[in-house]
Motif scaffolding. Structure first.
Motif, PDB file in Angstrom:
ATOM      1  N   GLY A 154     -39.826  89.278 -33.361  1.00 27.48           N
ATOM      2  CA  GLY A 154     -40.816  89.205 -34.042  1.00 27.48           C
ATOM      3  C   GLY A 154     -41.457  87.575 -33.908  1.00 27.48           C
ATOM      4  N   ILE A 155     -41.286  87.156 -32.505  1.00 23.86           N
ATOM      5  CA  ILE A 155     -41.743  85.725 -32.435  1.00 23.86           C
ATOM      6  C   ILE A 155     -43.341  85.723 -32.008  1.00 23.86           C
ATOM      7  CG2 ILE A 155     -41.696  83.742 -30.644  1.00 23.86           C
ATOM      8  CD1 ILE A 155     -38.864  84.622 -30.265  1.00 23.86           C
ATOM      9  N   LYS A 156     -43.994  84.663 -32.642  1.00 23.23           N
ATOM     10  CA  LYS A 156     -45.331  84.574 -32.528  1.00 23.23           C
ATOM     11  C   LYS A 156     -45.715  83.408 -31.863  1.00 23.23           C
ATOM     12  CE  LYS A 156     -46.364  87.377 -36.822  1.00 23.23           C
ATOM     13  NZ  LYS A 156     -45.043  87.511 -37.046  1.00 23.23           N
ATOM     14  N   VAL A 157     -46.657  83.390 -30.809  1.00 24.32           N
ATOM     15  CA  VAL A 157     -46.952  82.202 -30.002  1.00 24.32           C
ATOM     16  C   VAL A 157     -48.454  81.853 -30.492  1.00 24.32           C
ATOM     17  CG1 VAL A 157     -47.852  81.230 -27.805  1.00 24.32           C
ATOM     18  CG2 VAL A 157     -46.009  82.924 -28.112  1.00 24.32           C
ATOM     19  N   VAL A 158     -48.523  80.355 -30.905  1.00 24.22           N
ATOM     20  CA  VAL A 158     -49.576  79.980 -31.452  1.00 24.22           C
ATOM     21  C   VAL A 158     -50.032  78.583 -30.529  1.00 24.22           C
ATOM     22  CG1 VAL A 158     -50.545  78.358 -33.626  1.00 24.22           C
ATOM     23  CG2 VAL A 158     -48.664  80.375 -34.112  1.00 24.22           C
ATOM     24  N   LYS A 159     -51.560  78.772 -30.525  1.00 24.01           N
ATOM     25  CA  LYS A 159     -52.145  77.526 -29.548  1.00 24.01           C
ATOM     26  C   LYS A 159     -53.064  77.131 -30.437  1.00 24.01           C
ATOM     27  CE  LYS A 159     -51.674  81.260 -26.003  1.00 24.01           C
ATOM     28  NZ  LYS A 159     -52.575  82.292 -24.803  1.00 24.01           N
ATOM     29  N   PRO A 160     -52.689  75.938 -31.009  1.00 19.52           N
ATOM     30  CA  PRO A 160     -53.314  74.995 -31.999  1.00 19.52           C
ATOM     31  C   PRO A 160     -54.504  74.377 -31.354  1.00 19.52           C
ATOM     32  CG  PRO A 160     -51.174  74.560 -32.095  1.00 19.52           C
ATOM     33  CD  PRO A 160     -51.508  75.402 -30.957  1.00 19.52           C
ATOM     34  N   LEU A 161     -54.361  73.897 -29.867  1.00 19.16           N
ATOM     35  CA  LEU A 161     -55.563  73.260 -29.178  1.00 19.16           C
ATOM     36  C   LEU A 161     -56.685  73.977 -29.136  1.00 19.16           C
ATOM     37  CD1 LEU A 161     -53.499  71.148 -26.590  1.00 19.16           C
ATOM     38  CD2 LEU A 161     -53.738  70.701 -28.975  1.00 19.16           C
ATOM     39  N   ASN A 162     -56.507  75.373 -29.392  1.00 16.15           N
ATOM     40  CA  ASN A 162     -57.848  76.477 -29.372  1.00 16.15           C
ATOM     41  C   ASN A 162     -58.725  76.410 -30.555  1.00 16.15           C
ATOM     42  OD1 ASN A 162     -57.812  77.032 -26.445  1.00 16.15           O
ATOM     43  ND2 ASN A 162     -56.713  78.811 -27.066  1.00 16.15           N
ATOM     44  N   CYS A 163     -57.939  75.703 -31.800  1.00 21.79           N
ATOM     45  CA  CYS A 163     -58.643  75.737 -32.942  1.00 21.79           C
ATOM     46  C   CYS A 163     -59.265  74.340 -33.290  1.00 21.79           C
ATOM     47  CB  CYS A 163     -57.818  75.964 -33.937  1.00 21.79           C
ATOM     48  SG  CYS A 163     -57.038  77.715 -33.732  1.00 21.79           S
ATOM     49  N   VAL A 164     -59.270  73.265 -32.568  1.00 24.93           N
ATOM     50  CA  VAL A 164     -59.755  72.086 -32.928  1.00 24.93           C
ATOM     51  C   VAL A 164     -60.335  71.544 -31.629  1.00 24.93           C
ATOM     52  CG1 VAL A 164     -57.867  71.413 -34.429  1.00 24.93           C
ATOM     53  CG2 VAL A 164     -57.564  70.944 -31.937  1.00 24.93           C
ATOM     54  N   PRO A 165     -61.572  70.473 -31.918  1.00 26.10           N
ATOM     55  CA  PRO A 165     -61.886  69.956 -30.658  1.00 26.10           C
ATOM     56  C   PRO A 165     -60.911  69.320 -29.759  1.00 26.10           C
ATOM     57  CG  PRO A 165     -63.179  69.425 -32.648  1.00 26.10           C
ATOM     58  CD  PRO A 165     -62.063  70.017 -33.005  1.00 26.10           C
ATOM     59  N   TYR A 166     -61.062  69.526 -28.454  1.00 23.74           N
ATOM     60  CA  TYR A 166     -60.022  68.686 -27.727  1.00 23.74           C
ATOM     61  C   TYR A 166     -60.535  68.354 -26.208  1.00 23.74           C
ATOM     62  CZ  TYR A 166     -55.405  68.707 -25.139  1.00 23.74           C
ATOM     63  OH  TYR A 166     -54.389  68.031 -24.627  1.00 23.74           O
ATOM     64  N   ASP A 167     -60.607  66.897 -26.556  1.00 23.75           N
ATOM     65  CA  ASP A 167     -61.263  66.207 -25.218  1.00 23.75           C
ATOM     66  C   ASP A 167     -60.194  65.416 -24.669  1.00 23.75           C
ATOM     67  OD1 ASP A 167     -62.298  63.783 -23.710  1.00 23.75           O
ATOM     68  OD2 ASP A 167     -64.295  64.530 -24.478  1.00 23.75           O
ATOM     69  N   LYS A 168     -59.875  65.857 -23.540  1.00 23.58           N
ATOM     70  CA  LYS A 168     -58.547  65.320 -22.811  1.00 23.58           C
ATOM     71  C   LYS A 168     -58.570  63.851 -22.858  1.00 23.58           C
ATOM     72  CE  LYS A 168     -56.166  65.625 -18.310  1.00 23.58           C
ATOM     73  NZ  LYS A 168     -56.053  65.910 -17.030  1.00 23.58           N
ATOM     74  N   GLU A 169     -59.648  63.306 -22.327  1.00 25.96           N
ATOM     75  CA  GLU A 169     -59.591  61.800 -22.118  1.00 25.96           C
ATOM     76  C   GLU A 169     -59.638  61.066 -23.491  1.00 25.96           C
ATOM     77  OE1 GLU A 169     -59.578  58.013 -20.662  1.00 25.96           O
ATOM     78  OE2 GLU A 169     -59.494  59.940 -19.158  1.00 25.96           O
ATOM     79  N   LYS A 170     -59.993  61.480 -24.601  1.00 28.85           N
ATOM     80  CA  LYS A 170     -60.157  60.809 -25.792  1.00 28.85           C
ATOM     81  C   LYS A 170     -58.691  61.045 -26.274  1.00 28.85           C
ATOM     82  CE  LYS A 170     -64.976  61.554 -27.111  1.00 28.85           C
ATOM     83  NZ  LYS A 170     -65.895  62.313 -28.113  1.00 28.85           N
ATOM     84  N   VAL A 171     -58.153  62.346 -25.962  1.00 29.69           N
ATOM     85  CA  VAL A 171     -56.763  62.654 -26.681  1.00 29.69           C
ATOM     86  C   VAL A 171     -55.620  61.808 -26.079  1.00 29.69           C
ATOM     87  CG1 VAL A 171     -54.983  64.217 -26.658  1.00 29.69           C
ATOM     88  CG2 VAL A 171     -57.126  64.922 -27.408  1.00 29.69           C
ATOM     89  N   MET A 172     -55.919  61.388 -24.794  1.00 28.13           N
ATOM     90  CA  MET A 172     -54.928  60.744 -24.165  1.00 28.13           C
ATOM     91  C   MET A 172     -54.869  59.245 -24.691  1.00 28.13           C
ATOM     92  SD  MET A 172     -54.382  61.819 -20.067  1.00 28.13           S
ATOM     93  CE  MET A 172     -56.222  61.656 -19.710  1.00 28.13           C
ATOM     94  N   GLN A 173     -56.284  58.902 -24.753  1.00 26.05           N
ATOM     95  CA  GLN A 173     -56.458  57.376 -25.245  1.00 26.05           C
ATOM     96  C   GLN A 173     -55.718  57.290 -26.824  1.00 26.05           C
ATOM     97  OE1 GLN A 173     -57.474  54.871 -23.541  1.00 26.05           O
ATOM     98  NE2 GLN A 173     -57.055  53.473 -25.302  1.00 26.05           N
ATOM     99  N   GLU A 174     -55.877  58.324 -27.503  1.00 28.50           N
ATOM    100  CA  GLU A 174     -55.297  58.199 -28.770  1.00 28.50           C
ATOM    101  C   GLU A 174     -53.801  58.218 -28.868  1.00 28.50           C
ATOM    102  OE1 GLU A 174     -55.959  60.665 -33.144  1.00 28.50           O
ATOM    103  OE2 GLU A 174     -56.620  61.534 -31.369  1.00 28.50           O
TER     104      GLU A 174
END
Length: 378
Positions: free
Chosen positions: A232-252
């Motif tokens: 019953g293990i479920k895999v969740v991919k949160p980054l597909n549900c929010v804006p995800y800009d790699k450069e901005k995320v790294m800086q944060e």
């Protein structure tokens, strides 16, 4: 066989170094057409995505309310998994952070893990892979002369996480997989399935010398079927549900935690840097940056012009290559000359060894037919 004429996609950076790539009459590749036709229409990272994510997280918190941790997150020290951990904190989850030390961590990865654990106040479990077994399996893949020499490390990460989750009653695994930086998937000839246990065992049987007594193992069918439908293990991919800009995320992450940047995707591992930046392009002519940059082009995070300019240069400088070459050889108990001999050997592919490819293809079709797995990634 007649050599195929070189062609570069007119929209992204993928080209005929992927022998199976196809182009339409406008010179646009099938990766791009798949993105526009199948991925983008089904990808919701706006208010709808956030509502879906909040609904999933609410369920995770409710089901895990009586447990020490309500989910588990595999943490490599890279940007994707780091940001997932940060999101989990923002949404009030209580994850166990799970790290696998396969012997190849860079200084940046170690720093990032420490900073996040301290900054988020989460518990960390580190699984240390037996180095002698890891070394033997790693060397076996080098001797097999295949492109995908990163399989031992990838398999250790994947198998350790899922085996631990199943053994300890975790029902939710949060991963950093995402469309924003991975909507163009690498061709199988560049990076074969690390979860194909049959191929891993065949290569080790042919070229390994040390039994894999403790090395974490998990076949793709155990993961796809047993863990999912029995445990019953479920895999969740949160980054597909929010804006995800790699450069901005790294800086944060840098500003909030003192997180350290690294040169390119997956280069938080010194071995992966060597594998992607030197082994693949030098020995096989495959440059994974084409897929990585093409994903960023399609999602508006990099211009095609900048991507092609970067691709015109080597992934990293000659001095660092020489240092990594010596480092890899020493870790594998080889001389530089012996590793150079392996580099010069006859190239092979996953086709040259036993595999579960037919069963994987069949299983994928079945899962898609019954609606369990979406058919939106090429």
């Amino acid at each position: 066989m007649k050599k195929r004429q070189y062609q570069l996609c007119t929209n992204c950076a993928m080209d005929t170094t992927d022998s199976m790539i196809e182009f339409d009459t406008n010179g646009v590749c099938d990766y791009c057409n798949n993105y526009y036709s199948n991925i983008l229409p089904n990808w919701h990272f706006d208010d709808r995505g956030r509502r879906e994510l909040m609904s999933i997280f609410k369920k995770i918190k409710e089901e895990g309310s009586r447990k020490d941790h309500d989910c588990i997150i595999g943490l490599s020290g890279g940007v994707d998994s780091s940001y997932v951990a940060y999101l989990a904190k923002q949404y009030g989850l209580r994850p166990l952070l799970f790290h696998v030390d396969a012997g190849w961590n860079s200084q940046q990865a170690v720093n990032n893990i420490e900073k996040l654990v301290d900054g988020l106040d989460f518990d960390l479990h580190t699984e240390v892979v037996n180095w002698k077994e890891m070394q033997d399996l790693q060397l076996a893949f080098f001797k097999a002369q295949v492109p995908h020499i990163d399989t031992p490390q990838d398999h250790a990460f994947f198998a350790s996480l899922y085996n631990f989750a199943a053994a300890n009653g975790f029902k939710y695994i949060l991963t950093g997989a995402n469309y924003s930086t991975e909507c163009v998937r690498e061709p199988l000839e560049w990076h074969y399935h690390a979860s194909d246990l049959r191929q891993l065992r065949d290569i080790h049987r042919r070229f390994g010398v040390r039994p894999l007594k403790t090395f974490p193992l998990c076949g793709i069918f155990t993961f796809k079927l047993y863990f999912r439908f029995v445990k019953g293990i479920k895999v969740v991919k949160p980054l597909n549900c929010v804006p995800y800009d790699k450069e901005k995320v790294m800086q944060e992450l840098v500003e909030k935690f003192g997180w350290q940047r690294y040169a390119h995707k997956h280069y938080e591992s010194r071995f992966t840097r060597f594998y992607e930046g030197y082994w693949l392009p030098t020995k096989f002519g495959f440059d994974k940056r084409r897929a990585h940059f093409s994903s960023l082009i399609l999602t508006g995070q990099m211009s095609r012009e900048v991507a092609l300019e970067k691709l015109s240069k080597r992934a990293y400088d000659e001095e660092t290559v020489a240092q990594d070459f010596e480092y890899i050889a020493t870790k594998l108990a080889l001389t530089v000359e012996e590793l150079q001999e392996i580099m010069a050997g006859k190239n092979k592919s996953y086709h040259d060894y036993k595999s579960s490819m037919r069963l994987i293809d069949f299983g994928t079709k079945v899962l898609r037919a019954i609606g369990v797995q979406k058919a939106i990634i090429r």
